[in-house]
Design an enzyme around this catalytic site. Structure first.
Site, PDB file in Angstrom:
ATOM      1  N   ASP A  74       0.845  -1.202   0.000  1.00 24.84           N
ATOM      2  CA  ASP A  74       0.000   0.000   0.000  1.00 24.84           C
ATOM      3  C   ASP A  74       0.874   1.243   0.000  1.00 24.84           C
ATOM      4  O   ASP A  74       2.088   1.148   0.182  1.00 24.84           O
ATOM      5  CB  ASP A  74      -0.990   0.008   1.174  1.00 24.84           C
ATOM      6  N   ASP A  76       1.497   5.331   1.191  1.00 24.83           N
ATOM      7  CA  ASP A  76       1.207   6.485   2.035  1.00 24.83           C
ATOM      8  C   ASP A  76       1.781   7.705   1.348  1.00 24.83           C
ATOM      9  O   ASP A  76       2.831   7.638   0.705  1.00 24.83           O
ATOM     10  CB  ASP A  76       1.873   6.320   3.409  1.00 24.83           C
ATOM     11  N   ASP A 150       9.596   6.771  12.626  1.00 25.13           N
ATOM     12  CA  ASP A 150      10.250   5.849  13.554  1.00 25.13           C
ATOM     13  C   ASP A 150      11.672   5.444  13.171  1.00 25.13           C
ATOM     14  O   ASP A 150      12.599   5.632  13.940  1.00 25.13           O
ATOM     15  CB  ASP A 150       9.360   4.622  13.827  1.00 25.13           C
TER      16      ASP A 150
END
Ligand code: ATP
Ligand code: MG
Length: 457
Positions: A74, A76, A150
């Site tokens: 997917d 982002d 992160d």
């Protein structure tokens, strides 16, 4: 050393020389991303935003996957447009989330997640008493957005128009050196969001990357902070972990990092017993294979498998205390589900699936009259049957029972099925009658009435 060489090769700046607000900019020859692997809808989103005057990039896991030549599952997108501004540009766009607002832009089945660049702010984002950030909706410049992601390998931005990668934290070099490195000070990043520790495990296992020492070192000590995270979020992350296509590797890594306590209580105990270990390994391997083959996996089946040996233990205990088998099984299922809902926030639908699968198990042992036919009509038969096969394969039950059900399930007509039932109850079936589960010493009582163990509790 390797990293230095790679950085030299790429012609990018190193360590101290790095200005955190200035990214390394890599062209196509340097990053080698194949545009054919990019979703046209993701490109549509960045283009629409750019044409409206905003900055927009593909970001996060998709860039990471593209750099390793893997087709991302997917996409982002990150932008400097606010969620409201994004929403206005697309026909089917929805602002979701509270703790972290994002926009879902839908194209048919495909969902592109659009996030607005987050700022580091003045550190006064609302936090709980352990330092966990409760809300993070303060927007900011792109380099701050990069710094609050992160890992270095998740903090790269790709612009499909210019085909450039913007790398603020040495992510490209870390990908090439197969290193998982947290951005900033590890303790602080885990305190802000303890789920990042589970993400370390998932990415390390999935990508087969080494966890850089400073990223790894605090995890053992900080693991208990996961207990303060809302259970629904832990559950989501556990599900991602188990559905990553590398579930077994993830579970092993969780144990290695001391993160399994409280997540899957007693998993340790299960994994230390040969049959339990074999059962969980088979279940997770089967899950991984299905995911890799692009098939769906039911979370209910997965959790039913992970917790089965706890159910089995309690089932035996309730029977030893004088309870009949079927009520004992339901009591055991209740006890295990109760102990889990606290930590894992098992959704009701998933818990119902688990209960169905467990409750069906004794019915497979009843091969008389109409019972097998009734079981075959159970809406969750396939899951219960697959589960039975796992029990056989792990050595918990004799293969004979699984083989019989395979024949019965695959039989082409009524006659074939009838004769299987006859065989099970005549000489051929004597072995089946003598058969006892190898674990738990479960005894059949007269009048067991398997059918009363109906699927829904
Ligand atoms: P996956 O392949 O599982 O989708 P991903 O890296 O895209 O991996 P997402 O959960 O989709 O993971 O998150 C998208 C991006 O958002 C990440 O790459 C990372 O940059 C950022 N991100 C997600 N969760 C966190 C977090 N807990 N803390 C900081 N940054 C995060
Ligand atoms: Mg993602």
């Amino acid at each position: 050393m390797i990293k230095k060489l790679i950085r030299k090769f790429l012609g990018v700046k190193d360590g101290a020389a790095r200005d955190p607000s200035q990214p390394d900019v890599l062209g196509r020859e340097q990053h080698g991303i194949d545009p054919a692997l990019i979703s046209p809808n993701a490109v549509r989103v960045t283009r629409t935003l750019q044409e409206a005057g905003y900055a927009a990039f593909i970001v996060g896991g998709a860039v990471r996957d593209l750099l390793t030549g893997v087709k991302p599952k997917d996409f982002d997108v990150a932008t400097n447009a606010t969620p409201e501004q994004v929403k206005r540009l697309f026909r089917r766009a929805f602002i979701i989330g509270k703790r972290f607002q994002i926009v879902h832009v839908m194209f048919g089945q495909e969902l592109i997640e659009v996030t607005t660049f987050r700022g580091i702010g003045s550190g006064n984002a609302p936090k709980d008493e352990h330092g966990r950030v409760l809300r993070d909706n303060q927007f900011g410049p792109q380099h701050e957005d990069a710094a609050r992601r992160d890992f270095t390998i998740n903090a790269m931005y790709y612009d499909p128009a210019s085909e450039q990668v913007l790398d603020y934290h040495g992510g490209v070099a870390d990908i090439r050196a197969r290193t998982l490195r947290i951005i900033g000070q590890a303790e602080q990043r885990y305190r802000e969001d303890p789920v990042r520790m589970l993400r370390v495990v998932r990415f390390a296992a999935k990508l087969k990357f080494e966890i850089e020492p400073a990223t790894r070192q605090p995890i053992h000590v900080m693991a208990p902070l996961i207990n303060n995270v809302p259970p629904a979020r832990v559950f989501d992350e556990m599900l991602k972990l188990l559905m990553s296509g590398h579930a077994m590797a993830c579970v092993e890594q969780l144990r290695k990092e001391g993160l399994h306590h409280g997540l899957l209580p007693l998993l340790d105990v299960v994994l230390e017993q040969p049959i339990g270990m074999k059962f969980v390994t088979l279940a997770l391997d089967a899950t991984d294979q299905r995911i890799m083959a692009g098939k769906g996996v039911s979370p209910g089946f997965l959790f039913a498998a992970l917790l089965w040996h706890q159910v089995l233990e309690k089932w035996t205990a309730y029977q030893a205390a004088g309870e009949s088998p079927i009520p004992a099984l339901h009591l055991a299922a209740d006890a295990v589900l109760d102990s889990q809902t606290e930590k894992l926030a098992l959704q009701r639908r998933i818990a119902t699936d688990m209960r169905d699968i467990w409750a069906m198990q004794p019915r497979f042992e009843r091969r008389v009259g109409k019972s097998p036919y009734k079981l075959l009509e159970h809406p969750r038969f396939r899951a219960g049957y697959d589960f039975l096969l796992l029990r056989c394969a792990s050595g918990e039950l004799e293969d004979e029972l699984g083989n019989w059900w395979r024949d019965f399930y695959e039989a082409s007509d009524l006659d074939a099925r009838d004769s299987l039932i006859q065989a099970a109850n005549s000489g051929l079936g004597a072995a089946a009658k003598k058969r006892r589960p190898r674990r738990g010493g479960r005894r059949r009582k007269g009048g067991e009435g398997g059918d009363s163990g109906g699927a829904d509790a």
